[in-house]
Design a protein around this motif. Structure first.
Motif, PDB file in Angstrom:
ATOM      1  N   LYS A  62       0.772  -0.805  -0.259  1.00 52.16           N
ATOM      2  CA  LYS A  62       0.059  -0.578   0.100  1.00 52.16           C
ATOM      3  C   LYS A  62       1.111   1.257  -0.141  1.00 52.16           C
ATOM      4  O   LYS A  62       0.225   2.499  -0.538  1.00 52.16           O
ATOM      5  N   ASP A 135      -1.587  -2.100  -5.603  1.00 50.92           N
ATOM      6  CA  ASP A 135      -3.090  -2.000  -4.844  1.00 50.92           C
ATOM      7  C   ASP A 135      -3.721  -2.710  -4.637  1.00 50.92           C
ATOM      8  O   ASP A 135      -3.965  -3.464  -3.462  1.00 50.92           O
ATOM      9  N   THR A 136      -3.777  -3.716  -5.588  1.00 49.80           N
ATOM     10  CA  THR A 136      -4.622  -5.354  -6.404  1.00 49.80           C
ATOM     11  C   THR A 136      -3.620  -5.832  -5.133  1.00 49.80           C
ATOM     12  O   THR A 136      -4.104  -6.499  -3.920  1.00 49.80           O
ATOM     13  N   SER A 138      -1.201  -5.502  -3.146  1.00 51.87           N
ATOM     14  CA  SER A 138      -2.184  -5.032  -0.833  1.00 51.87           C
ATOM     15  C   SER A 138      -3.067  -5.888  -0.876  1.00 51.87           C
ATOM     16  O   SER A 138      -3.220  -6.057   0.435  1.00 51.87           O
ATOM     17  N   GLU A 139      -4.548  -5.825  -1.379  1.00 49.08           N
ATOM     18  CA  GLU A 139      -6.200  -5.753  -1.165  1.00 49.08           C
ATOM     19  C   GLU A 139      -5.396  -7.229  -0.795  1.00 49.08           C
ATOM     20  O   GLU A 139      -6.305  -7.966   0.054  1.00 49.08           O
ATOM     21  N   THR A 140      -5.178  -8.676  -1.548  1.00 45.69           N
ATOM     22  CA  THR A 140      -5.131  -9.560  -1.453  1.00 45.69           C
ATOM     23  C   THR A 140      -4.328  -9.835  -0.102  1.00 45.69           C
ATOM     24  O   THR A 140      -4.579 -10.821   0.831  1.00 45.69           O
ATOM     25  N   HIS A 143      -6.944  -9.193   2.192  1.00 54.92           N
ATOM     26  CA  HIS A 143      -7.875 -10.214   2.444  1.00 54.92           C
ATOM     27  C   HIS A 143      -7.157 -11.872   3.446  1.00 54.92           C
ATOM     28  O   HIS A 143      -7.604 -12.533   3.789  1.00 54.92           O
TER      29      HIS A 143
END
Length: 195
Positions: A62, A135-136, A138-140, A143
């Motif tokens: 991030k 960003d992708t 980081s989101e993974t 989760h």
């Protein structure tokens, strides 16, 4: 002369008795629950480590996305500055006499700024793709962190249930602790496989 007295509590006597009694007098129910608790504590520690690791990596990516976003913004500002210079050169060419040296200079500047803008635009777009990728990622990872944290929570609840089971010696409570432990292990598996 100083004499020290050693006072033994009931727990000390029980431990000493268990040590002298050997395996035939050992309580199999308590032994199973102790082993179960040790296994769950190990699994819980691994889940907690993975949860923290996933969270740290999510924050890293991030932060990387924020840095790249600033870098892309700088490139777009640079692109815009070149565009403004191009517009001023076009204005200078339009206002100058068609066959004058000034007109030729402005026309050359227009072409120069057009050529300079393209690599800047391509670089800015490439950096924006890096922002989306970070960003992708980081989101993974975030989760995954949530899944690891859920697994840790379930394992901790299972450990608490094992302790209560050991005190109450209720078979139904032992089964509930097994069920919660199983749910924790399945949740950890989901986190491991990225589900």
């Amino acid at each position: 002369m100083s004499e020290e007295y050693e006072v033994h509590g009931p727990h000390d006597h029980a431990v000493e008795h268990a040590g002298h009694a050997g395996h035939r007098d050992a309580d199999p129910f308590a032994s199973r629950m102790a082993v179960m608790t040790a296994i769950l504590a190990t699994i819980g520690a691994l889940c907690a480590y993975q949860s923290g690791n996933a969270e740290n990596l999510a924050l890293f990516f991030k932060n990387e996305a924020a840095i790249k976003k600033t870098e892309a913004s700088n490139q777009w500002s640079y692109y815009q500055a070149k565009g403004e210079k191009e517009n001023l050169a076009e204005l200078g060419a339009a206002l100058s006499a068609p066959n004058s040296d000034a007109h030729a200079k402005f026309a050359a500047d227009v072409e120069k700024y057009k050529k300079q803008k393209e690599p800047i635009r391509a670089n800015a777009e490439a950096i924006e793709k890096q922002v989306v990728a970070a960003d992708t990622r980081s989101e993974t990872l975030l989760h995954g962190h949530h899944r690891w944290a859920q697994a840790t929570l379930l394992i901790q609840v299972a450990i608490a249930l094992c302790a209560i089971t050991l005190l109450t010696r209720k078979n139904w409570l032992r089964n509930v602790s097994y069920f919660v432990a199983g749910a924790g292990v399945l949740t950890a598996g989901a986190a491991f496989f990225g589900l």
